[in-house]
Design a protein around this motif. Structure first.
Motif, mmCIF file in Angstrom:
data_model
loop_
_atom_site.group_PDB
_atom_site.id
_atom_site.type_symbol
_atom_site.label_atom_id
_atom_site.label_comp_id
_atom_site.label_asym_id
_atom_site.label_seq_id
_atom_site.Cartn_x
_atom_site.Cartn_y
_atom_site.Cartn_z
ATOM 1 N N THR A 233 0.819 -1.370 0.076
ATOM 2 C CA THR A 233 -0.048 0.029 0.092
ATOM 3 C C THR A 233 0.972 1.334 -0.149
ATOM 4 O OG1 THR A 233 -1.726 -1.246 1.290
ATOM 5 C CG2 THR A 233 -1.923 1.336 1.102
ATOM 6 N N VAL A 234 0.536 1.999 -0.796
ATOM 7 C CA VAL A 234 1.292 3.438 -0.974
ATOM 8 C C VAL A 234 1.255 4.061 0.337
ATOM 9 C CG1 VAL A 234 1.500 5.775 -1.869
ATOM 10 C CG2 VAL A 234 0.948 3.960 -3.321
ATOM 11 N N GLY A 235 2.373 4.512 0.946
ATOM 12 C CA GLY A 235 2.492 5.194 2.356
ATOM 13 C C GLY A 235 3.251 4.013 3.095
ATOM 14 N N ASP A 236 2.922 2.640 3.047
ATOM 15 C CA ASP A 236 3.661 1.668 3.863
ATOM 16 C C ASP A 236 5.374 2.034 4.017
ATOM 17 O OD1 ASP A 236 1.507 0.344 4.296
ATOM 18 O OD2 ASP A 236 2.107 -1.358 3.075
ATOM 19 N N SER A 237 5.770 1.903 5.017
ATOM 20 C CA SER A 237 7.265 2.340 5.160
ATOM 21 C C SER A 237 7.876 1.393 6.385
ATOM 22 C CB SER A 237 7.337 3.768 5.416
ATOM 23 O OG SER A 237 6.846 4.097 6.796
ATOM 24 N N ASP A 569 -0.575 14.187 3.726
ATOM 25 C CA ASP A 569 0.757 14.815 3.868
ATOM 26 C C ASP A 569 0.945 16.033 3.021
ATOM 27 O OD1 ASP A 569 1.334 12.796 5.643
ATOM 28 O OD2 ASP A 569 2.352 11.617 4.612
ATOM 29 N N HIS A 570 1.965 16.758 3.018
ATOM 30 C CA HIS A 570 2.367 17.558 2.264
ATOM 31 C C HIS A 570 3.426 17.417 1.874
ATOM 32 C CE1 HIS A 570 -1.032 20.161 3.619
ATOM 33 N NE2 HIS A 570 -0.904 19.603 4.868
ATOM 34 N N GLY A 571 3.953 16.812 0.488
ATOM 35 C CA GLY A 571 5.089 16.470 0.178
ATOM 36 C C GLY A 571 5.987 17.638 -0.357
ATOM 37 N N ASP A 572 5.271 18.787 -0.532
ATOM 38 C CA ASP A 572 6.099 20.051 -0.838
ATOM 39 C C ASP A 572 5.993 21.085 -0.030
ATOM 40 O OD1 ASP A 572 3.441 20.681 -1.456
ATOM 41 O OD2 ASP A 572 3.577 20.519 -3.791
ATOM 42 N N SER A 573 5.557 20.985 1.103
ATOM 43 C CA SER A 573 5.208 22.026 2.004
ATOM 44 C C SER A 573 4.217 23.279 1.604
ATOM 45 C CB SER A 573 6.564 22.423 2.411
ATOM 46 O OG SER A 573 7.400 21.149 2.946
ATOM 47 N N ASP A 574 3.490 23.223 0.703
ATOM 48 C CA ASP A 574 2.601 24.412 -0.024
ATOM 49 C C ASP A 574 1.406 24.304 0.817
ATOM 50 O OD1 ASP A 574 1.375 22.112 -0.939
ATOM 51 O OD2 ASP A 574 1.438 22.775 -2.947
ATOM 52 N N MET A 575 1.253 23.455 1.827
ATOM 53 C CA MET A 575 -0.193 23.535 2.699
ATOM 54 C C MET A 575 -1.462 23.171 1.834
ATOM 55 S SD MET A 575 1.296 24.457 5.364
ATOM 56 C CE MET A 575 -0.263 24.508 6.315
ATOM 57 N N SER A 580 -5.749 16.926 -2.029
ATOM 58 C CA SER A 580 -6.263 17.854 -2.751
ATOM 59 C C SER A 580 -5.475 18.321 -4.276
ATOM 60 C CB SER A 580 -6.257 19.207 -1.899
ATOM 61 O OG SER A 580 -6.886 19.098 -0.685
ATOM 62 N N GLU A 581 -4.131 18.197 -4.147
ATOM 63 C CA GLU A 581 -3.410 17.982 -5.200
ATOM 64 C C GLU A 581 -3.854 16.874 -6.134
ATOM 65 O OE1 GLU A 581 -0.009 19.895 -5.706
ATOM 66 O OE2 GLU A 581 0.497 20.425 -3.726
ATOM 67 N N TYR A 582 -4.088 15.858 -5.806
ATOM 68 C CA TYR A 582 -4.390 14.566 -6.479
ATOM 69 C C TYR A 582 -5.730 15.236 -7.194
ATOM 70 C CZ TYR A 582 -6.062 9.990 -7.818
ATOM 71 O OH TYR A 582 -6.734 8.874 -8.588
ATOM 72 N N ALA A 583 -6.853 15.581 -6.648
ATOM 73 C CA ALA A 583 -7.884 16.230 -7.044
ATOM 74 C C ALA A 583 -7.981 17.067 -7.952
ATOM 75 C CB ALA A 583 -8.871 16.258 -6.058
ATOM 76 N N PHE A 584 -7.045 18.214 -8.010
ATOM 77 C CA PHE A 584 -6.892 19.339 -8.793
ATOM 78 C C PHE A 584 -5.843 18.896 -9.817
ATOM 79 C CE2 PHE A 584 -7.931 21.714 -4.682
ATOM 80 C CZ PHE A 584 -9.014 21.665 -4.912
ATOM 81 N N GLY A 585 -5.364 17.884 -9.734
ATOM 82 C CA GLY A 585 -4.143 17.596 -10.915
ATOM 83 C C GLY A 585 -2.821 18.423 -10.709
ATOM 84 N N GLY A 586 -2.306 18.696 -9.353
ATOM 85 C CA GLY A 586 -1.402 19.319 -9.045
ATOM 86 C C GLY A 586 -0.030 18.659 -8.962
#
Length: 683
Positions: A233-237, A569-575, A580-586
């Protein structure tokens, strides 16, 4: 009694002189390592049992010590101060005693101790200890197995205390604990294998003492991750190296020198410390204090056999003679019937000749002894006039369609990647005697996303001198993702090959091969020279598309997020969180690219309405995404209410793949209002 030697060499460096003393144990009297008569030649290490090399009282005496088939078992070994500066032990394996709690101790001044034997801490679940009192070195040149035992604890008395692993080390039975100070070094030729389980389940290298004095791990060799039972699963670590402590002043340090590598992984750029596997499913990141393995994409499915053809599946011969024909994927040239029991074959046939094609007796043949063949029948009777000529060429294509693929690959999206794209074929070139064929060649063919692609020539049998007169058999294998490909359209021209191309191999609709045979000379009588493919098989994979698989595929395209792979999570620290980035295509790894975020403005010509437009993926339902608009009047005592009633329309936007949802929110009802857009994800 058989003779075998436990060799312990004390060495001293002198100008022009080098010497060594061998101490050979045979245990002829008893199990007392201090007994002189237990040593060959009555020569035992000086001070044995007190200061130099000795074994503690609970050392296990093995009656067959001198039998090389029996591993030596030691409970505790101590190396005392050595003025010569070096010890070396070779011979049988050093195996943990049945009582466990095995320890190897280097007293201050022991120098360098090299153990060339294999070490096995595998018979007890109790911990084992490597203690170095001073700035000395304990070096393991043999393999170090800790497969079922407890933890291995390294206690370094000084910062110069060193344990170095130059063989194959298994970190499976327990952790490697760094409890005080000193350095654990993975040598450049050494490796460490870690078994990876469910999320967070693994053994590791860890600073287990929060009050330790900055222990070090030096990674110079190879890490090997056994992912057989690993989470997907993505996120497993999994933390592999952990030198982080609550007190920064006590924190250890990890260094990853140039020889360091991860087997089966590639560093994204030299010195980046970010390693990804070939399928872009797993990522390993190194830092000065740790090393973390994580899932960043969906691991590829296992390789499945899509096509399995063999000439023995043909019961009765089927021939297509004289007249060329184009590929028709609607009608198989060799359907399943009493003549054939395999997967339907779709074929195309082309003949180039300098004479009348109608009299040129070339054939595309399905033969019960040779398979899929290009066959030149030769002139009829004894006359050779006008039947064929040098450089006449016949070309054939043979394809197997997705709807007939095996192992469930006839449904879903079929793809070929580095883990499931093997192609195999066996080719038979039979020019006859005297030689009738000048050359023969073979290429692979795929249909991907509606287009055909043909590989560069895989084999080209040259018989221009006519010296080959017997059968030639060639076995071919290739990985589809590693081949050079060209555009190809056998529905228009079976023989013509176009420009270089790069198929995605992500939507496979057909797999097969292309063959060609060229005439050397026009010889009388029917001899049937041929180029044939006697067997062919192809692997592929398929994924059932789910919201989770689509999310994993998307996130796997952004390795820059590192360990920040969670939905919130915020992979790029842009809040803006990953969901949300997935939904918006970021781009979750780039703070500048947040995708198609909502747009808010005062409606033109109206003073009492705010126009709020947000964007939804046009396949949001397939992706498990739902956008929820709510409004409220207080951010402290929240009173969010459904805002769907403000929607006035939805339709295709100027952004490809997105719909625009327009909302008019009145401003005259409340003194103040807040707008919130929530993104929900349902796996």
């Amino acid at each position: 009694m058989k003779k075998c030697i436990l060799t312990i060499m004390a060495m001293s460096a002198m100008v022009g002189v080098a010497f060594a003393v061998d101490y050979d144990w045979n245990g002829s009297v008893n199990g007392n390592w201090s007994e002189t008569n237990n040593w060959v030649g009555l020569e035992k290490p000086a001070g044995l049992g007190t200061t130099d090399l000795y074994f503690t009282n609970d050392t296990v005496n093995v009656a067959t010590t001198n039998d090389t088939s029996t591993a030596l078992k030691r409970s505790d070994i101590v190396f005392g101060p050595n003025t010569n500066g070096a010890w070396s032990i070779s011979g049988n394996n050093l195996t943990a005693g049945n009582l466990g709690n095995t320890s190897i101790t280097l007293q201050d001044g022991a120098g360098t101790v090299t153990i060339n034997s294999k070490v096995e801490f595998a018979v007890s679940e109790k911990n084992h200890t490597l203690t170095l009192d001073g700035a000395d070195t304990l070096e393991f040149n043999g393999d170090f197995d800790n497969t079922t035992g407890g933890d291995v604890i390294f206690e370094g008395g000084l910062s110069g205390s060193i344990v170095q692993l130059n063989g194959a080390t298994k970190v499976i039975g327990g952790d490697w604990q760094l409890q005080k100070q000193g350095s654990l070094v993975l040598g450049a030729v050494g490796s460490m294998t870690f078994e990876i389980g469910a999320n967070g389940v693994n053994k590791k290298i860890v600073d287990s003492n929060p009050t330790s004095w900055k222990p070090k791990f030096n990674g110079n060799g190879t890490f090997i991750f056994d992912l057989t039972a690993a989470g997907t699963t993505v996120g497993d670590s999994w933390t592999i190296v952990d030198l982080v402590t609550p007190d920064p002043a006590k924190q250890g340090k990890a260094t990853w020198d140039a020889p360091f590598n991860v087997q089966g992984f590639t560093e994204t750029s030299v010195g980046s410390g970010v390693w990804v596997d070939g399928a872009m499913a797993y990522q390993f990141i190194t830092t000065p204090s740790n090393g973390v393995l994580s899932v960043i994409g969906t691991p590829p499915p296992p390789a499945l056999l899509a096509v399995d053809f063999d000439f023995s599946q043909i019961t009765n011969n089927v021939f297509y003679e004289y007249i060329p024909f184009l590929l028709d994927m609607n009608t198989p040239s060799l359907p399943v019937s009493t003549n054939y029991s395999g997967q339907p074959i779709y074929a195309g046939f082309d003949v180039y000749t300098s004479v009348d094609p109608a009299s040129n007796n070339a054939a595309l043949a399905f033969n019960n002894s040779t398979g899929c063949a290009l066959q030149w029948n030769g002139p009829r009777g004894t006359s050779d006039a006008g039947k064929n000529a040098e450089d006449d060429i016949s070309t054939g294509i043979f394809l197997f369609q997705k709807e007939d693929f095996l192992n469930g690959l006839d449904a879903g999206t079929v793809f070929m990647a580095s883990t499931n794209d093997t192609l195999n074929a066996s080719v038979n070139f039979d020019p006859k005697d005297p030689a009738r064929l000048k050359s023969a060649s073979f290429r692979w063919v795929v249909q991907d996303a509606g287009s055909y692609y043909i590989s560069a020539t895989v084999t080209n049998i040259d018989n221009s001198a006519g010296l080959i007169t017997d059968d030639v058999y060639v076995d071919l294998t290739a990985e589809a993702s590693e081949l050079s490909w060209f555009d190809y359209d056998p529905e228009s021209n079976v023989a013509a090959i176009s420009n270089a191309a790069t198929p995605s191999l992500q939507d496979i609709e057909a797999i097969g091969f292309w063959t060609q045979a060229t005439i050397l000379t026009n010889a009388a009588l029917h001899k049937y020279p041929r180029m044939a493919v006697t067997s062919f098989d192809a692997q592929a994979g398929t994924l059932t598309v789910t919201p989770t698989s689509l999310w994993n595929d998307w996130l796997g395209g952004y390795p820059g997020v590192g360990a920040n792979t969670g939905l919130l999570d915020h992979g790029d620290s842009d809040m803006v969180d990953n969901l949300s980035e997935y939904a918006f295509g970021g781009d979750p790894s780039n703070p500048v690219d947040q995708g198609n975020t909502p747009v808010q403005s005062q409606l033109s010509g109206a003073t009492n309405v705010i126009e709020y437009i947000y964007f939804e993926r046009d396949d949001a339902a397939t992706r498990g995404l739902v956008s929820i608009l709510t409004v409220g009047t207080d951010l402290v005592y929240t009173n969010w209410a459904d805002g769907s009633g403000y929607e006035i329309g939805s339709g295709t936007s100027a952004v490809s793949g997105y719909n625009a949802v327009t909302n008019w929110i009145p401003t005259e009802v409340e003194d103040k209002q807040f707008i919130r857009l929530q993104i929900e994800f349902t796996p």
